[in-house]
Design an enzyme around this catalytic site. Structure first.
Site, PDB file in Angstrom:
ATOM      1  N   LYS A  55      83.401  -3.849  59.540  1.00 43.23           N
ATOM      2  CA  LYS A  55      82.544  -2.975  60.333  1.00 43.23           C
ATOM      3  C   LYS A  55      82.004  -1.854  59.458  1.00 43.23           C
ATOM      4  O   LYS A  55      82.740  -1.289  58.642  1.00 43.23           O
ATOM      5  CB  LYS A  55      83.361  -2.413  61.498  1.00 43.23           C
ATOM      6  CG  LYS A  55      82.584  -1.570  62.498  1.00 43.23           C
ATOM      7  CD  LYS A  55      83.495  -1.170  63.655  1.00 43.23           C
ATOM      8  CE  LYS A  55      82.775  -0.350  64.712  1.00 43.23           C
ATOM      9  NZ  LYS A  55      83.649  -0.033  65.868  1.00 43.23           N
ATOM     10  N   SER A  74      82.161  -0.932  70.508  1.00 45.98           N
ATOM     11  CA  SER A  74      81.141  -0.715  69.508  1.00 45.98           C
ATOM     12  C   SER A  74      81.191  -1.705  68.342  1.00 45.98           C
ATOM     13  O   SER A  74      80.251  -1.754  67.544  1.00 45.98           O
ATOM     14  CB  SER A  74      81.310   0.702  68.930  1.00 45.98           C
ATOM     15  OG  SER A  74      82.521   0.819  68.174  1.00 45.98           O
ATOM     16  N   SER A 123      86.629  -0.576  71.676  1.00 47.19           N
ATOM     17  CA  SER A 123      85.626  -1.142  70.781  1.00 47.19           C
ATOM     18  C   SER A 123      86.068  -2.377  70.012  1.00 47.19           C
ATOM     19  O   SER A 123      85.234  -3.045  69.401  1.00 47.19           O
ATOM     20  CB  SER A 123      85.148  -0.074  69.795  1.00 47.19           C
ATOM     21  OG  SER A 123      84.422   0.929  70.463  1.00 47.19           O
TER      22      SER A 123
END
Length: 464
Positions: free
Chosen positions: A80, A153, A177
């Site tokens: 990420k 997210s 997330s």
């Protein structure tokens, strides 16, 4: 080389170890698939072909020489884009970040590379990992159906794994997330105990709530990644001091006698009916494997849901103190409006929210006097239509029902495991969440693996 993009990581690892598959060819195939499919999915913000192929070539030489580093050696993995990677900018999917390359990788990335993983790219996410995208950034699309939401997210990580564009990825979880995109993209997501995995070199959303963990296709895969990234880190003084037990070592151990708690009222009041039905059916599978299903009542969550919002806002403002509000106009509408909300709060608001968190954390820990694992839905429902949750929407403090099954377990710092547990009428996957005592990642993985091996859901993949 056979078409392997949907194989579990542990299967690919075995083929690499036996030299049936070449790390270089596997990486080339992964990069080619990214180039072909990701323009329509937007799961990656940056693909790193030269870096990945160099790492794959090194892995090939070492494996051939009998110096295999472990199950991640030569496997294409994504991170990420909150996580620093030396020599690359960390964008946080925000125009204000990404102005300078990182001088050192995040500890979790260093550990992946030390284990021989091949980092193929940095994945898309909500702006600074909050609840919306910056208008200048692409919105990822769900490979199961591009007209439904991906969850966030860690949306890019979820999309990349589900679409066969990597074999595992790092996500972060402050309010759901890891769990939300794992649920809505049909994956396994492991949110470790707070402090179990270092946050050094990972840009914070809210430091006291942030968790870093793996997302993958199977429980075994998530456990293998967890074993690599977990453990004390002098760069992060909040990491737990003890070396954790292996999450993967005891996966095959029986779950007979494991007490699985279920609060019918908690689940039924916050989730769609078919979600609750799927979770109840999962309990039947666990009971058939020898688990003892124990009806329980959780402490009320309404106050801690609201406390999460206050705590997250205060922590996030602290993380952005150098650039907020001096550069407020450069933020997207979602996180800018969140900061405006946070700026209206006072120290007393934060102190009260912290007191609520501590009280709920203690009351929730007491529940484990009678159970070993809590089972509940991962989310309130299957993925809604794309756009139903405005990707550029303005923050509202009334969001807490959205996080009913996620916010409390970030406030408590508890480990959680989300995994597919059924299929909707539209062919999307439901998700079961298992929650454990602090430090019980290995037990969660053992229970999740027992469920997974008795059911077919993990073997379903999008038809791209």
């Amino acid at each position: 080389m056979p078409d392997m993009h949907y194989e579990p990581l542990h299967v690919v690892a075995d083929l690499l170890a036996r030299r049936v598959v070449s790390p270089v060819e596997l990486t080339r195939a992964t990069l080619a698939r990214i180039a072909r499919l990701d323009p329509g999915l937007s799961s990656y913000l940056r693909v790193l072909p030269e870096r990945a192929l160099a790492a794959a070539a090194g892995a090939e030489r070492e494996i051939a020489a009998g110096r295999r580093r472990g199950p991640l050696h030569g496997v294409p993995i994504a991170i990420k884009d909150l996580c620093d990677l030396r020599g690359e900018a960390t964008t946080c999917a925000a125009p204000l970040a990404g102005e300078r390359p990182a001088v050192q990788s995040a500890t979790v990335v260093e550990r992946l590379e030390a284990a021989g993983a091949v980092i193929v790219g940095k994945t898309n996410l909500y702006e600074y990992a909050f609840m919306g995208y910056h208008p200048g950034w692409p919105v990822p699309r769900n490979p199961w159906r591009t007209d439904v939401d991906t969850g966030g997210s860690s949306s890019g990580s979820g999309v990349a794994i589900a679409a066969g564009l990597c074999f595992a990825a790092l996500g972060t979880d402050t309010g759901g997330s890891i769990r939300m995109p794992s649920a809505w993209c049909g994956l396994v997501g492991l949110k470790p105990t707070w402090g179990r995995v270092s946050r050094a070199g990972v840009f914070p959303l809210a430091a006291s709530l942030d968790h870093v963990g793996p997302m993958a296709r199977t429980v075994r895969d998530a456990a293998l990644v967890q074993d690599v990234i977990a453990g004390p880190d002098p760069r992060d003084p909040t990491t737990l001091g003890a070396v954790p037990p292996s999450a993967a070592a005891e996966l095959e151990a029986p779950i007979a006698g494991v007490r699985v708690g279920w609060d019918e009222g908690f689940a039924a009041a916050g989730a769609a009916g078919d979600v609750v039905t799927a979770a109840r059916a999962a309990l039947d599978v666990l009971a058939a494997a020898g688990a003892q299903i124990v009806p329980i009542t959780l402490p009320p969550v309404d106050e801690v849901l609201q406390a999460w919002t206050v705590l997250c806002a205060g922590d996030a403002l602290a993380a952005h103190a150098a650039i907020w509000p001096s550069r407020a106009d450069a933020y997207g509408p979602s996180i800018r409006s969140f900061f405006e909300y946070g700026a209206r709060l006072g120290a007393a608001d934060y102190a009260r929210a912290h007191e609520v968190r501590l009280g709920w954390r203690g009351a929730f820990a007491a529940v484990f006097g009678g159970i070993d694992v809590l089972a509940c839905p991962s989310t309130f429902g299957p993925p809604p239509p794309a756009g139903a949750i405005d990707p550029h929407g303005v923050f509202s403090p009334d969001i807490f029902p959205f996080g009913r099954f996620t916010f409390p377990f970030d406030c408590s710092g508890s480990p959680t495991l989300s995994l597919p547990c059924g299929v909707t009428a539209e062919g999307l996957l439901h998700s079961l969440q298992l929650v454990g005592r602090h430090g019980d990642e290995a037990l969660l993985c053992r229970v999740g693996h027992a469920y997974e091996t008795a059911t077919p859901w993990h073997a379903r993949h999008p038809s791209l």
